[in-house]
Design an enzyme around this catalytic site. Structure first.
Site, PDB file in Angstrom:
ATOM      1  N   GLU A 163       0.812  -1.226   0.000  1.00 54.45           N
ATOM      2  CA  GLU A 163       0.000   0.000   0.000  1.00 54.45           C
ATOM      3  C   GLU A 163       0.848   1.280   0.000  1.00 54.45           C
ATOM      4  O   GLU A 163       0.373   2.337   0.418  1.00 54.45           O
ATOM      5  CB  GLU A 163      -0.963   0.015   1.198  1.00 54.45           C
ATOM      6  CG  GLU A 163      -1.879  -1.210   1.239  1.00 54.45           C
ATOM      7  CD  GLU A 163      -2.950  -1.116   2.300  1.00 54.45           C
ATOM      8  OE1 GLU A 163      -3.715  -0.141   2.276  1.00 54.45           O
ATOM      9  OE2 GLU A 163      -3.030  -2.039   3.133  1.00 54.45           O
ATOM     10  N   ASP A 183      -8.332   3.641   5.025  1.00 54.20           N
ATOM     11  CA  ASP A 183      -8.735   2.324   5.504  1.00 54.20           C
ATOM     12  C   ASP A 183      -9.172   1.486   4.296  1.00 54.20           C
ATOM     13  O   ASP A 183      -9.670   2.021   3.297  1.00 54.20           O
ATOM     14  CB  ASP A 183      -9.928   2.484   6.461  1.00 54.20           C
ATOM     15  CG  ASP A 183     -10.258   1.207   7.205  1.00 54.20           C
ATOM     16  OD1 ASP A 183      -9.942   1.118   8.392  1.00 54.20           O
ATOM     17  OD2 ASP A 183     -10.839   0.282   6.576  1.00 54.20           O
ATOM     18  N   LYS A 185     -11.675  -0.043   3.973  1.00 49.56           N
ATOM     19  CA  LYS A 185     -13.124   0.097   3.719  1.00 49.56           C
ATOM     20  C   LYS A 185     -13.459   1.344   2.901  1.00 49.56           C
ATOM     21  O   LYS A 185     -14.607   1.540   2.543  1.00 49.56           O
ATOM     22  CB  LYS A 185     -13.884   0.130   5.044  1.00 49.56           C
ATOM     23  CG  LYS A 185     -13.742  -1.159   5.829  1.00 49.56           C
ATOM     24  CD  LYS A 185     -14.741  -1.268   6.953  1.00 49.56           C
ATOM     25  CE  LYS A 185     -14.662  -2.605   7.636  1.00 49.56           C
ATOM     26  NZ  LYS A 185     -13.802  -2.612   8.818  1.00 49.56           N
ATOM     27  N   TYR A 247     -12.570  -0.131  20.929  1.00 49.10           N
ATOM     28  CA  TYR A 247     -12.283  -1.097  21.980  1.00 49.10           C
ATOM     29  C   TYR A 247     -13.470  -2.067  22.037  1.00 49.10           C
ATOM     30  O   TYR A 247     -14.587  -1.613  22.225  1.00 49.10           O
ATOM     31  CB  TYR A 247     -12.090  -0.438  23.342  1.00 49.10           C
ATOM     32  CG  TYR A 247     -11.438  -1.424  24.302  1.00 49.10           C
ATOM     33  CD1 TYR A 247     -10.075  -1.696  24.203  1.00 49.10           C
ATOM     34  CD2 TYR A 247     -12.195  -2.112  25.246  1.00 49.10           C
ATOM     35  CE1 TYR A 247      -9.478  -2.619  25.047  1.00 49.10           C
ATOM     36  CE2 TYR A 247     -11.588  -3.030  26.089  1.00 49.10           C
ATOM     37  CZ  TYR A 247     -10.226  -3.277  25.991  1.00 49.10           C
ATOM     38  OH  TYR A 247      -9.624  -4.195  26.818  1.00 49.10           O
ATOM     39  N   SER A 250     -10.043  -5.007  16.263  1.00 45.51           N
ATOM     40  CA  SER A 250      -9.944  -6.337  15.628  1.00 45.51           C
ATOM     41  C   SER A 250      -8.489  -6.783  15.604  1.00 45.51           C
ATOM     42  O   SER A 250      -8.205  -7.977  15.603  1.00 45.51           O
ATOM     43  CB  SER A 250     -10.424  -6.308  14.180  1.00 45.51           C
ATOM     44  OG  SER A 250     -11.524  -5.492  14.029  1.00 45.51           O
ATOM     45  N   TYR A 251      -7.574  -5.798  15.537  1.00 48.90           N
ATOM     46  CA  TYR A 251      -6.137  -6.104  15.394  1.00 48.90           C
ATOM     47  C   TYR A 251      -5.400  -5.408  16.534  1.00 48.90           C
ATOM     48  O   TYR A 251      -5.574  -4.191  16.719  1.00 48.90           O
ATOM     49  CB  TYR A 251      -5.619  -5.597  14.039  1.00 48.90           C
ATOM     50  CG  TYR A 251      -6.371  -6.195  12.881  1.00 48.90           C
ATOM     51  CD1 TYR A 251      -6.024  -7.446  12.375  1.00 48.90           C
ATOM     52  CD2 TYR A 251      -7.442  -5.522  12.305  1.00 48.90           C
ATOM     53  CE1 TYR A 251      -6.719  -8.003  11.323  1.00 48.90           C
ATOM     54  CE2 TYR A 251      -8.152  -6.081  11.245  1.00 48.90           C
ATOM     55  CZ  TYR A 251      -7.782  -7.313  10.765  1.00 48.90           C
ATOM     56  OH  TYR A 251      -8.482  -7.870   9.721  1.00 48.90           O
ATOM     57  N   HIS A 253      -2.596  -4.014  17.386  1.00 48.82           N
ATOM     58  CA  HIS A 253      -1.447  -3.121  17.198  1.00 48.82           C
ATOM     59  C   HIS A 253      -2.091  -1.736  17.164  1.00 48.82           C
ATOM     60  O   HIS A 253      -2.999  -1.501  16.353  1.00 48.82           O
ATOM     61  CB  HIS A 253      -0.724  -3.426  15.868  1.00 48.82           C
ATOM     62  CG  HIS A 253       0.353  -2.431  15.570  1.00 48.82           C
ATOM     63  ND1 HIS A 253       1.692  -2.720  15.695  1.00 48.82           N
ATOM     64  CD2 HIS A 253       0.281  -1.135  15.172  1.00 48.82           C
ATOM     65  CE1 HIS A 253       2.401  -1.646  15.387  1.00 48.82           C
ATOM     66  NE2 HIS A 253       1.571  -0.669  15.066  1.00 48.82           N
ATOM     67  N   LEU A 254      -1.600  -0.824  18.013  1.00 42.65           N
ATOM     68  CA  LEU A 254      -2.336   0.429  18.209  1.00 42.65           C
ATOM     69  C   LEU A 254      -2.590   1.186  16.899  1.00 42.65           C
ATOM     70  O   LEU A 254      -1.659   1.438  16.131  1.00 42.65           O
ATOM     71  CB  LEU A 254      -1.592   1.344  19.190  1.00 42.65           C
ATOM     72  CG  LEU A 254      -2.429   2.567  19.617  1.00 42.65           C
ATOM     73  CD1 LEU A 254      -3.574   2.150  20.527  1.00 42.65           C
ATOM     74  CD2 LEU A 254      -1.558   3.621  20.275  1.00 42.65           C
ATOM     75  N   HIS A 255      -3.836   1.523  16.664  1.00 53.71           N
ATOM     76  CA  HIS A 255      -4.219   2.318  15.487  1.00 53.71           C
ATOM     77  C   HIS A 255      -5.447   3.161  15.831  1.00 53.71           C
ATOM     78  O   HIS A 255      -6.210   2.816  16.737  1.00 53.71           O
ATOM     79  CB  HIS A 255      -4.510   1.410  14.287  1.00 53.71           C
ATOM     80  CG  HIS A 255      -5.549   0.380  14.561  1.00 53.71           C
ATOM     81  ND1 HIS A 255      -5.268  -0.835  15.128  1.00 53.71           N
ATOM     82  CD2 HIS A 255      -6.890   0.387  14.367  1.00 53.71           C
ATOM     83  CE1 HIS A 255      -6.375  -1.537  15.254  1.00 53.71           C
ATOM     84  NE2 HIS A 255      -7.390  -0.812  14.808  1.00 53.71           N
TER      85      HIS A 255
HETATM   86  O1  G7M Z   1     -10.388  -0.941  15.128  1.00 54.78           O
HETATM   87  P1  G7M Z   1     -10.253  -2.145  14.235  1.00 54.78           P
HETATM   88  O2  G7M Z   1      -9.123  -3.056  14.674  1.00 54.78           O
HETATM   89  O3  G7M Z   1     -11.519  -2.868  14.048  1.00 54.78           O
HETATM   90  O4  G7M Z   1      -9.869  -1.542  12.832  1.00 54.78           O
HETATM   91  C1  G7M Z   1      -9.037  -2.149  11.915  1.00 54.78           C
HETATM   92  C2  G7M Z   1      -9.222  -1.435  10.610  1.00 54.78           C
HETATM   93  O5  G7M Z   1      -8.200  -1.825   9.733  1.00 54.78           O
HETATM   94  C3  G7M Z   1     -10.542  -1.760   9.927  1.00 54.78           C
HETATM   95  O6  G7M Z   1     -11.270  -0.568   9.732  1.00 54.78           O
HETATM   96  C4  G7M Z   1     -10.134  -2.410   8.622  1.00 54.78           C
HETATM   97  O7  G7M Z   1     -10.960  -2.071   7.545  1.00 54.78           O
HETATM   98  C5  G7M Z   1      -8.732  -1.873   8.431  1.00 54.78           C
HETATM   99  N1  G7M Z   1      -7.893  -2.790   7.661  1.00 54.78           N
HETATM  100  C6  G7M Z   1      -7.822  -4.124   7.835  1.00 54.78           C
HETATM  101  N2  G7M Z   1      -6.927  -4.643   6.961  1.00 54.78           N
HETATM  102  C7  G7M Z   1      -6.593  -6.025   6.874  1.00 54.78           C
HETATM  103  C8  G7M Z   1      -6.419  -3.624   6.199  1.00 54.78           C
HETATM  104  C9  G7M Z   1      -5.459  -3.555   5.152  1.00 54.78           C
HETATM  105  O8  G7M Z   1      -4.873  -4.533   4.704  1.00 54.78           O
HETATM  106  N3  G7M Z   1      -5.205  -2.301   4.666  1.00 54.78           N
HETATM  107  C10 G7M Z   1      -5.848  -1.177   5.137  1.00 54.78           C
HETATM  108  N4  G7M Z   1      -5.547  -0.020   4.586  1.00 54.78           N
HETATM  109  N5  G7M Z   1      -6.762  -1.229   6.128  1.00 54.78           N
HETATM  110  C11 G7M Z   1      -7.039  -2.442   6.670  1.00 54.78           C
END
Ligand code: G7M
Length: 314
Positions: A163, A183, A185, A247, A250-251, A253-255
């Site tokens: 990306e 994102d 989405k 909170y 889903s992942y 690692h802080l974002h």
């Molecule tokens: O807060 P949460 O952990 O749910 O947010 C994770 C966000 O990462 C979601 O809004 C996903 O749409 C976004 N996301 C997940 N993946 C696997 C990717 C990716 O590969 N690239 C990008 N740009 N966003 C992602």
């Protein structure tokens, strides 16, 4: 009497026929003003006139039809034109141009997908959980340590493997730096659907729960620089943006998420989102605020984390 009755019937029939078969000549409609655009409902409303009747105006509300199972055969047909937007790890995004009236469809694919992915994308009922600090240490933290959804896609972004061309801003500082990009989405088509992701370079901060005063410079940097970069790149002023953390995420690692105030962003509800401004303020009041408090969160009933809570607190 008889012939007159027959004539009347014929007229009635003709009138009804005219109404039933009447179609507006859309190709002649001249739209004069757009009065509503709602990208989320895929809806547009316009006011305009037909040249043949210049004294009347008409309102036309047009709405895209939702996808149904019967759309799948058009989508997965060999006639479909496929344009790839990006790929990162097992995730990729495409625009499909489909025949059969389906039109353009944005597609996200996870391939190969684990059972955890299938659960993540499946429709399920939601439940509310109150997580005490002790629950976090005894249930959530061990769960995260043993069942993480891979964050390889995050490392691909941070290390410039995926990306790269989508990145809007990269502050490489190892303590306060972050990468800002759209994102997955958001296809960047419509500004009102703006949905950006800020992924921090620092590793090991799992979520909101672990934030304390040590992280304030990082949080402030994301908030201020993120807003500034979004204004610069998309022309969207800071006061039209939400900036928040999920909170549970889903992942782990802080974002942080930035979204347009008009966008009904995924999981932006009470019980799922925490405004970054308020997170910063809470930590300023008490560095251990998020370590000490009970945090409520909404989760899908079938998610393994909820099953752990049920096992430990039946
Ligand atoms: O807060 P949460 O952990 O749910 O947010 C994770 C966000 O990462 C979601 O809004 C996903 O749409 C976004 N996301 C997940 N993946 C696997 C990717 C990716 O590969 N690239 C990008 N740009 N966003 C992602």
């Amino acid at each position: 009497m008889e012939p007159q009755k027959k004539k009347l019937k014929l007229e009635e029939h003709t009138d009804t026929d005219t109404v039933d078969n009447h179609h507006l000549a859309f190709h002649q409609f001249r739209a004069e003003k757009t009065i509503l655009v709602n990208p989320q409902s895929k809806l547009i409303a316009v006011v305009g006139k037909f040249p043949s009747d210049p004294d009347s105006q008409g309102v036309i509300v047009a709405e895209k039809q939702p996808l149904t199972e019967s759309s799948l055969s058009s989508m997965f047909s060999s006639d479909t034109k496929v344009t790839k937007s990006f790929q990162n790890d097992v995730y990729s995004q495409y625009i499909l141009s489909c025949s059969g009236g389906v039109g353009e469809v944005k597609v996200t694919s996870v391939y190969p997908a684990t059972e955890a992915h299938v659960k993540k994308y499946s429709e399920q009922s939601m439940v509310m959980v109150q997580e005490t600090p002790n629950d976090y240490q005894t249930i959530t933290k061990p769960f995260i340590d043993n069942n993480p959804l891979s964050v390889d896609w995050v490392y691909n972004i941070l290390e410039g493997r995926s990306e790269v061309e989508r990145v809007v801003y990269n502050d490489p500082d190892p303590d306060v730096g972050f990468v800002l990009l759209p994102d997955m989405k958001w296809d960047q088509g419509i500004l009102e659907n703006l949905y950006m992701l800020a992924v921090v370079h620092k590793r090991g901060i799992l979520s909101l729960r672990e934030l304390n005063a040590e992280h304030l410079p990082l949080l402030r940097n994301v908030l201020h620089k993120g807003k500034e970069m979004i204004r610069e790149k998309y022309g969207l002023p800071a006061e039209e943006l939400h900036c928040y953390l999920h909170y549970q995420p889903s992942y782990y690692h802080l974002h942080m998420h930035f979204s347009h105030l008009k966008y009904n962003a995924p999981r932006i509800f009470i019980g799922q989102s925490h405004l970054l401004d308020e997170v910063i303020d809470n930590i300023q009041l008490d560095s251990q605020y998020y370590a000490k408090r009970t945090i409520s969160f909404i989760v899908k009933r079938d998610r393994p984390l909820f099953q752990c809570f049920q096992k430990h607190r039946p």
